[in-house]
Design an enzyme around this catalytic site. Structure first.
Site, short mmCIF file in Angstrom:
data_model
loop_
_atom_site.label_atom_id
_atom_site.label_comp_id
_atom_site.label_asym_id
_atom_site.label_seq_id
_atom_site.Cartn_x
_atom_site.Cartn_y
_atom_site.Cartn_z
CG ASN A 1 -2.89 -8.47 12.67
OD1 ASN A 1 -2.56 -7.56 11.91
ND2 ASN A 1 -3.44 -9.60 12.23
CD1 TRP A 2 -3.11 -2.46 15.75
CD2 TRP A 2 -2.08 -0.66 14.89
NE1 TRP A 2 -2.66 -1.70 16.80
CE2 TRP A 2 -2.03 -0.59 16.30
CE3 TRP A 2 -1.49 0.35 14.13
CZ2 TRP A 2 -1.40 0.48 16.97
CZ3 TRP A 2 -0.87 1.41 14.79
CH2 TRP A 2 -0.84 1.47 16.20
CE LYS A 3 -7.03 -9.16 12.00
NZ LYS A 3 -8.14 -10.10 11.96
CG HIS B 1 -3.38 -13.28 9.84
ND1 HIS B 1 -4.65 -13.32 9.32
CD2 HIS B 1 -3.51 -12.93 11.14
CE1 HIS B 1 -5.51 -12.98 10.27
NE2 HIS B 1 -4.84 -12.74 11.39
CD GLU C 1 -7.76 -11.38 8.57
OE1 GLU C 1 -6.92 -10.47 8.45
OE2 GLU C 1 -8.56 -11.44 9.53
CD GLU D 1 -4.24 -15.17 14.89
OE1 GLU D 1 -4.47 -14.28 15.70
OE2 GLU D 1 -4.13 -14.97 13.67
N GLY E 1 -12.21 -12.52 14.54
CA GLY E 1 -13.14 -11.45 14.17
C GLY E 1 -14.60 -11.84 14.31
CB SER F 1 -12.80 -13.21 19.51
OG SER F 1 -13.33 -13.17 18.19
N GLY G 1 -6.48 -8.82 17.28
CA GLY G 1 -6.88 -8.03 16.13
C GLY G 1 -7.72 -6.84 16.57
N GLY G 2 -9.03 -7.00 16.48
CA GLY G 2 -9.97 -5.90 16.73
C GLY G 2 -9.70 -5.12 18.01
P1 PGA Z 1 -9.40 -10.72 16.23
O1 PGA Z 1 -8.22 -11.01 15.18
O2 PGA Z 1 -8.76 -10.47 17.57
O3 PGA Z 1 -10.10 -9.50 15.69
O4 PGA Z 1 -10.28 -11.93 16.24
C1 PGA Z 1 -7.11 -11.79 15.54
C2 PGA Z 1 -6.17 -11.92 14.37
O5 PGA Z 1 -6.64 -12.02 13.22
O6 PGA Z 1 -4.94 -11.91 14.53
#
Ligand code: PGA
Length: 252
Positions: free
Chosen positions: A9-11, A96, A98, A168, A174, A214, A235-236
């Site tokens: 997930n490149w956000k 998600h 967020e 998640e 994050g 993470s 994500g990251g």
């Molecule tokens: P993260 O994000 O790996 O940076 O914790 C995961 C996500 O939000 O899908």
């Protein structure tokens, strides 16, 4: 056997050229990864070009969200699921945390987005997960089962094989704080039970449940060793081709 899914997930990161560059760098690094489905989710504006440049590869492309509306219409700022499919996306992420936390997504809107994604022929990655306060209050399972039941209500049996659930925990996203493999396994097994009660045990056995929060090259193997963890939403660590490829090529 459930085929694992490793999704990046490149956000809201990367311009069009950065997205193409990362996608092309990833391509040879995961070309032999037949043990899992490899998915990346760039921003909307990069979807079409990334899809075109990855054509014929084993990397699938996902959007990060879609409209609740199935049909085109006067919905300024929205992108319909069928438009994502039209530019070559095969997957869409919905719900998600967020989006739930900062953009008003609720179980009801997540359900409509799920329905829209399915109607467009997409595979839907529906995210669920509790906050730290909810975990500490001992209501993590109630929260997650509510999200599963609410988000997936009204689906037919034939829809279910195009549903992927991503667990998640919000406190792990994050933050560098991953759930332990045991904590994740416990919730994944619980999600599978909820799904079995709600739908059928066959559908629950076939459901792929990803862990997210993470995930890194050095913790993926421990997570994947758990019986109910069928992949990861990253994500990251998905933003750089080499670290994402190391996660894809985890091998237990
Ligand atoms: P993260 O994000 O790996 O940076 O914790 C995961 C996500 O939000 O899908």
């Amino acid at each position: 056997m459930r085929k694992p899914v490793i999704a990046g997930n490149w956000k809201m990161y990367k311009t069009l050229s950065d997205s193409v560059e990362t996608a092309l760098a990833l391509k040879p690094l995961v070309a032999n990864a037949n043990h899992c489905d490899v998915v990346i989710a760039p921003v909307f504006t990069a979807l079409k070009t990334v899809c075109d440049r990855l054509e014929g590869s084993n990397i699938k492309v996902s959007a990060q969200d879609c409209s609740t509306e199935k049909e085109e219409g006067a919905h300024t700022g929205e992108v319909a699921a069928f438009m994502l499919r039209d530019v070559g996306a095969s997957h869409v992420i919905v719900g998600h945390s967020e989006r739930r936390q900062f953009y008003g997504d609720t179980d009801a809107t997540v359900n409509r987005k799920t329905q829209a994604g399915l109607a467009a022929g997409l595979i839907v990655i529906m995210c669920v997960g509790e906050t730290l306060e909810q975990r500490e209050a001992g209501i993590a399972q109630n929260v997650v089962s509510g999200q599963i039941i609410g988000g997936l209500s009204g689906l037919t049996a034939s829809d279910l094989d195009r549903i992927i659930v991503a667990y998640e925990p919000v406190w792990a996203i994050g933050t560098g704080r991953t759930a332990t493999p045991e904590q994740a396994q416990e919730m994944h097994a619980f999600i599978r039970r909820v799904f079995a009660e709600r739908h059928s045990s066959d559908a629950a056995q076939a459901l792929r449940i990803l862990y997210g929060g993470s995930v890194k090259p050095d913790n993926i193997a421990g997570l994947m060793a758990q019986g109910d963890i069928d992949g990861a939403l990253v994500g990251g660590a998905s933003l750089k081709a080499d670290s994402f490829a190391r996660i894809v090529n985890y091998r237990v």
